[in-house]
Design an enzyme around this catalytic site. Structure first.
Site, short mmCIF file in Angstrom:
data_model
loop_
_atom_site.label_atom_id
_atom_site.label_comp_id
_atom_site.label_asym_id
_atom_site.label_seq_id
_atom_site.Cartn_x
_atom_site.Cartn_y
_atom_site.Cartn_z
N HIS A 44 0.82 -1.22 0.00
CA HIS A 44 0.00 0.00 0.00
C HIS A 44 0.85 1.27 0.00
O HIS A 44 2.04 1.27 0.35
CB HIS A 44 -0.93 0.00 1.21
CG HIS A 44 -0.20 0.06 2.53
ND1 HIS A 44 0.31 1.23 3.05
CD2 HIS A 44 0.10 -0.90 3.43
CE1 HIS A 44 0.88 1.00 4.20
NE2 HIS A 44 0.78 -0.29 4.47
N GLU A 89 -1.97 -7.17 7.48
CA GLU A 89 -0.68 -6.91 8.08
C GLU A 89 -0.54 -7.67 9.40
O GLU A 89 -1.54 -8.09 10.00
CB GLU A 89 -0.51 -5.40 8.32
CG GLU A 89 0.81 -4.96 8.95
CD GLU A 89 2.02 -5.30 8.10
OE1 GLU A 89 2.26 -6.50 7.88
OE2 GLU A 89 2.74 -4.37 7.68
#
Length: 230
Positions: free
Chosen positions: A50, A133
């Site tokens: 990202h 994550e």
């Protein structure tokens, strides 16, 4: 039959405005690559980390800010994605993908949306919990209720998310262990192995991708081809 993952592209959106965002993992002949994919035992994967999130701006202490729960992209992070989109279109890279999978965190969903708008409503977009994550301790890595994301991102299929609230964050006293992440990584690799699509865009996070590449895949020393290390 051994399924071979061909790592074509690793895109790491970072906090600098003077880098080349589109990193091709190797130079290849598209015709021969298509032949390998069409043979049925290979899949072409494009990995994306990202863009800059608000938690990244403050460094490690920013990860602990409650107000940055499920952190979103900064203006720079959005611009990074727009630059990536322009490079993708210009280079004809990632135009043949037939599946996009994304971590159900706000910053990864935004990254996918801003970077690949040409793929919206053209191919399946699936939110996958196992792409998240490393979890625990940091509010920035605590997912908002999935019902909010369904309203804000109607182009994404959230049907593979089984729980409205975050099922990972409170499992660990501190940060999630590598062993726990690896279980999720292997489950994800099994998931995409079982999917029919042959060229896949994967939008995730830095620690997750580090674990995947370091511990979960075994690479041929002379190529970019990896297989799941189960």
């Amino acid at each position: 039959l051994l399924l071979c993952f061909i790592i074509s592209t690793l895109i790491y959106l970072v906090e600098s405005d003077d880098v080349s965002y589109l990193y091709r993992a190797h130079e290849y002949n598209r015709e021969s690559l298509d032949n390998s994919i069409n043979s049925g035992n290979s899949k072409l994967l494009h990995f994306v980390r990202h863009g800059e999130g608000h938690h990244n701006v403050h460094g490690p202490r920013g990860y602990l800010f409650e107000e940055l729960e499920d952190a979103s992209l900064t203006t720079l992070g959005i611009n990074q994605c727009l630059k990536l989109y322009n490079q993708v279109i210009k280079s004809n890279e990632i135009l043949n993908a037939n599946l996009l999978v994304v971590s159900p965190m706000r910053r990864t969903i935004q990254t996918a949306t801003y970077s690949f708008p040409h793929l919206i409503n053209k191919i399946p977009w699936l939110a996958i919990e196992n792409l998240r994550e490393e979890s625990g301790l940091y509010p920035s890595d605590r997912r908002r209720p999935i019902s909010e994301h369904i309203l804000n991102f109607p182009h994404i299929d959230f049907s593979f998310i089984n729980e409205t609230n975050d099922p990972l964050y409170y499992k660990s006293i501190g940060r999630e262990s590598i062993e726990s992440i690896l279980i999720r990584v292997h489950d994800f690799l099994k998931f995409i192995s079982d999917r029919p699509e042959r060229e896949i865009v994967i939008v995730s996070h830095s620690s997750y991708l580090f674990t995947l590449f370091k511990y979960a895949l075994v690479f041929n020393n002379n190529s970019n081809k990896g297989k799941s290390n189960n």
